[in-house]
Motif scaffolding. Structure first.
Motif, short mmCIF file in Angstrom:
data_model
loop_
_atom_site.label_atom_id
_atom_site.label_comp_id
_atom_site.label_asym_id
_atom_site.label_seq_id
_atom_site.Cartn_x
_atom_site.Cartn_y
_atom_site.Cartn_z
N LEU A 24 -9.46 -14.16 -6.17
CA LEU A 24 -7.84 -13.39 -5.69
C LEU A 24 -8.26 -11.33 -5.30
O LEU A 24 -8.06 -10.73 -4.75
CB LEU A 24 -6.83 -12.73 -5.92
N THR A 25 -10.07 -11.09 -6.38
CA THR A 25 -10.25 -10.10 -5.90
C THR A 25 -11.32 -9.72 -4.51
O THR A 25 -11.88 -8.88 -4.22
CB THR A 25 -11.93 -9.20 -7.41
N VAL A 26 -11.35 -10.62 -4.11
CA VAL A 26 -11.88 -10.19 -2.90
C VAL A 26 -10.76 -10.37 -1.88
O VAL A 26 -11.40 -9.55 -0.71
CB VAL A 26 -12.49 -12.06 -2.01
N GLU A 49 -3.83 -5.10 -9.35
CA GLU A 49 -3.03 -5.58 -8.87
C GLU A 49 -2.12 -3.99 -8.62
O GLU A 49 -1.66 -4.46 -7.88
CB GLU A 49 -2.31 -6.42 -10.26
N ALA A 50 -2.84 -3.16 -9.25
CA ALA A 50 -2.06 -1.60 -8.55
C ALA A 50 -2.65 -2.03 -6.31
O ALA A 50 -1.35 -1.85 -5.74
CB ALA A 50 -2.78 -0.33 -8.87
N ALA A 51 -3.55 -2.35 -6.28
CA ALA A 51 -4.08 -2.52 -4.43
C ALA A 51 -2.80 -3.69 -3.71
O ALA A 51 -2.40 -3.16 -3.25
CB ALA A 51 -5.05 -2.87 -4.66
N ASP A 56 0.27 -2.37 -1.19
CA ASP A 56 0.45 -3.63 -0.13
C ASP A 56 1.84 -3.79 -0.10
O ASP A 56 2.28 -3.91 0.85
CB ASP A 56 -0.73 -4.02 0.19
N TYR A 57 2.37 -4.63 -1.30
CA TYR A 57 3.50 -4.95 -1.69
C TYR A 57 4.64 -3.87 -1.34
O TYR A 57 5.76 -4.25 -0.06
CB TYR A 57 3.57 -5.41 -2.64
N SER A 58 4.44 -3.14 -1.62
CA SER A 58 5.52 -1.98 -1.86
C SER A 58 5.13 -1.61 0.19
O SER A 58 6.86 -1.23 0.48
CB SER A 58 5.24 -0.90 -1.86
N ALA A 59 4.55 -1.42 0.88
CA ALA A 59 4.10 -0.61 2.27
C ALA A 59 5.01 -2.11 2.95
O ALA A 59 5.89 -1.32 3.60
CB ALA A 59 2.92 -0.40 2.77
#
Length: 87
Positions: free
Chosen positions: A55-57, A62-64, A68-71
């Motif tokens: 998933l690092t692709v 996890e912070a990134a 995006d989830y919060s946005a």
């Protein structure tokens, strides 16, 4: 009950030809599920890396992802203001 067992059971019930469709459905889908105790369920940490998605692709860490989830959550809240403008 795993689906393949249900399929076998369905074929057996059809071959008996003395059941109505509703009786077949009751016997197939409303019965208690079978619990298999012979299957070992591994935790993610115990699975070889070659069987896991990288998933690092998509996200560096996890912070990134959380940013995006919060946005996205904020964008979803803004949908309501467009309610009267959509057909």
């Amino acid at each position: 009950m795993p689906i393949y067992e249900r399929e076998d059971k369905y074929i057996k019930l059809l071959s008996e030809r003395e059941h109505t469709v509703s009786e077949l459905a009751d016997k197939l889908f409303l019965s208690e599920p079978t619990v298999r105790r012979d299957i070992l369920i591994l935790e993610r940490k115990d699975i070889d890396k070659k069987y896991k998605w990288d998933l690092t692709v998509i996200y560096k860490d996890e912070a990134a992802f959380n940013a995006d989830y919060s946005a996205c959550e904020a964008l979803i809240k803004d949908f309501a203001k467009h309610e009267a403008t959509m057909a």
